[in-house]
Design a protein around this motif. Structure first.
Motif, PDB file in Angstrom:
ATOM      1  N   ASN A   1      58.384  36.238  47.020  1.00  0.00           N
ATOM      2  CA  ASN A   1      58.913  36.682  45.727  1.00  0.00           C
ATOM      3  C   ASN A   1      58.178  36.040  44.554  1.00  0.00           C
ATOM      4  OD1 ASN A   1      60.940  38.538  46.460  1.00  0.00           O
ATOM      5  ND2 ASN A   1      62.379  36.882  46.906  1.00  0.00           N
TER       6      ASN A   1
ATOM      7  N   ARG B   1      60.759  42.934  43.010  1.00  0.00           N
ATOM      8  CA  ARG B   1      61.083  41.529  43.247  1.00  0.00           C
ATOM      9  C   ARG B   1      62.121  41.045  42.242  1.00  0.00           C
ATOM     10  NH1 ARG B   1      57.213  38.242  41.686  1.00  0.00           N
ATOM     11  NH2 ARG B   1      56.686  39.820  40.199  1.00  0.00           N
TER      12      ARG B   1
ATOM     13  N   PHE C   1      63.276  40.028  46.095  1.00  0.00           N
ATOM     14  CA  PHE C   1      63.984  40.655  47.207  1.00  0.00           C
ATOM     15  C   PHE C   1      64.945  39.646  47.804  1.00  0.00           C
ATOM     16  CE2 PHE C   1      59.878  42.806  46.821  1.00  0.00           C
ATOM     17  CZ  PHE C   1      60.328  44.089  46.599  1.00  0.00           C
ATOM     18  N   GLU C   2      66.146  40.103  48.125  1.00  0.00           N
ATOM     19  CA  GLU C   2      67.185  39.207  48.642  1.00  0.00           C
ATOM     20  C   GLU C   2      67.042  38.929  50.128  1.00  0.00           C
ATOM     21  OE1 GLU C   2      71.058  40.576  47.533  1.00  0.00           O
ATOM     22  OE2 GLU C   2      70.510  40.724  45.414  1.00  0.00           O
ATOM     23  N   SER C   3      66.300  39.810  50.822  1.00  0.00           N
ATOM     24  CA  SER C   3      66.164  39.644  52.272  1.00  0.00           C
ATOM     25  C   SER C   3      64.948  40.434  52.743  1.00  0.00           C
ATOM     26  CB  SER C   3      67.417  40.177  52.979  1.00  0.00           C
ATOM     27  OG  SER C   3      67.520  41.577  52.773  1.00  0.00           O
TER      28      SER C   3
ATOM     29  N   ASP D   1      65.170  42.712  54.909  1.00  0.00           N
ATOM     30  CA  ASP D   1      65.648  44.097  54.931  1.00  0.00           C
ATOM     31  C   ASP D   1      65.508  44.764  53.568  1.00  0.00           C
ATOM     32  OD1 ASP D   1      66.313  43.982  57.628  1.00  0.00           O
ATOM     33  OD2 ASP D   1      68.432  43.561  57.248  1.00  0.00           O
ATOM     34  N   ALA D   2      65.826  44.018  52.505  1.00  0.00           N
ATOM     35  CA  ALA D   2      65.699  44.582  51.156  1.00  0.00           C
ATOM     36  C   ALA D   2      64.239  44.863  50.813  1.00  0.00           C
ATOM     37  CB  ALA D   2      66.319  43.636  50.137  1.00  0.00           C
TER      38      ALA D   2
ATOM     39  N   HIS E   1      61.825  45.513  52.989  1.00  0.00           N
ATOM     40  CA  HIS E   1      61.419  46.670  53.786  1.00  0.00           C
ATOM     41  C   HIS E   1      61.985  47.968  53.208  1.00  0.00           C
ATOM     42  CE1 HIS E   1      61.667  49.522  57.197  1.00  0.00           C
ATOM     43  NE2 HIS E   1      60.382  49.228  57.192  1.00  0.00           N
ATOM     44  N   ALA E   2      63.236  47.949  52.810  1.00  0.00           N
ATOM     45  CA  ALA E   2      63.862  49.143  52.231  1.00  0.00           C
ATOM     46  C   ALA E   2      63.123  49.576  50.963  1.00  0.00           C
ATOM     47  CB  ALA E   2      65.339  48.894  51.933  1.00  0.00           C
ATOM     48  N   ALA E   3      62.737  48.617  50.139  1.00  0.00           N
ATOM     49  CA  ALA E   3      62.001  48.948  48.911  1.00  0.00           C
ATOM     50  C   ALA E   3      60.649  49.575  49.244  1.00  0.00           C
ATOM     51  CB  ALA E   3      61.810  47.687  48.059  1.00  0.00           C
TER      52      ALA E   3
ATOM     53  N   GLU F   1      61.168  53.069  50.489  1.00  0.00           N
ATOM     54  CA  GLU F   1      61.519  53.943  49.364  1.00  0.00           C
ATOM     55  C   GLU F   1      60.263  54.381  48.616  1.00  0.00           C
ATOM     56  OE1 GLU F   1      64.111  56.269  47.198  1.00  0.00           O
ATOM     57  OE2 GLU F   1      64.428  55.204  49.081  1.00  0.00           O
TER      58      GLU F   1
ATOM     59  N   SER G   1      59.140  47.688  59.749  1.00  0.00           N
ATOM     60  CA  SER G   1      60.224  46.713  59.771  1.00  0.00           C
ATOM     61  C   SER G   1      59.876  45.545  60.686  1.00  0.00           C
ATOM     62  CB  SER G   1      61.527  47.380  60.231  1.00  0.00           C
ATOM     63  OG  SER G   1      62.564  46.433  60.324  1.00  0.00           O
TER      64      SER G   1
END
Length: 173
Positions: free
Chosen positions: A11, A40, A42-44, A46-47, A49-51, A54, A163
């Protein structure tokens, strides 16, 4: 193997370091990491990767198709010439695709050709989740599917692959 880093250090990176670190997470597509950088911090994992997913999902269809076409065929030309990313080399080798007989290579080349002719993109599968025999079964099964369904399946497989790559890069967060 890549050094694992913390989410905090990721981050804190500037754009060029962020892209250099994550640019190959999505095969030959550093534009994904570049576009995700603005999300940024990112909290995790997963977050993050999701970004990144997207970014891919919001790209114009022509960009998505070019992105999918940038992925190597299984045991294909890129594997033979060594031009795959290190992640792809490892993933394909884990499924036994690096140790194929001449007959298996010819069969895979034939199936890859049929798949690309039918769908216009390379066959994409999360090789780490499959054996060589399962991959042969899957490509054979998926050749005759609807191209729209295969486009969606390719994106799902990319999500699985990327992921795993993001998680491998980051320490547990």
């Amino acid at each position: 193997m890549k050094a694992r880093l913390s989410l905090d250090s990721l981050n804190a990176m500037d754009l060029s370091a962020f892209v250099a670190t994550l640019g190959e997470t999505f095969e030959h597509a550093p534009w994904v990491a570049e576009a995700a950088w603005n999300g940024r911090p990112f909290e995790s994992a997963d977050a993050l990767h999701a970004a990144m997913m997207e970014v891919v999902r919001r790209a114009p269809q022509a960009t998505q198709i070019a992105f999918l076409c940038g992925h190597p065929e299984l045991a294909g030309r890129e594997a033979q010439t060594g031009s795959m990313t290190n992640d792809s080399k490892h993933e394909q080798a884990s499924a036994g695709l690096g140790e194929m007989t001449g007959e298996e290579l010819a069969r895979m080349a034939h199936l890859n050709g049929l798949y690309r002719l039918r769908h216009g993109i390379p066959f994409i599968i999360a090789a780490l989740h499959h054996t060589k025999a399962q991959i042969f079964d899957e490509i054979q099964r998926r050749i005759d599917r609807d191209t729209t369904d295969e486009f969606d399946e390719a994106m799902t497989q990319i999500s699985h692959i990327s992921s795993l790559r993001v998680r491998a890069l980051l320490s547990a967060n």
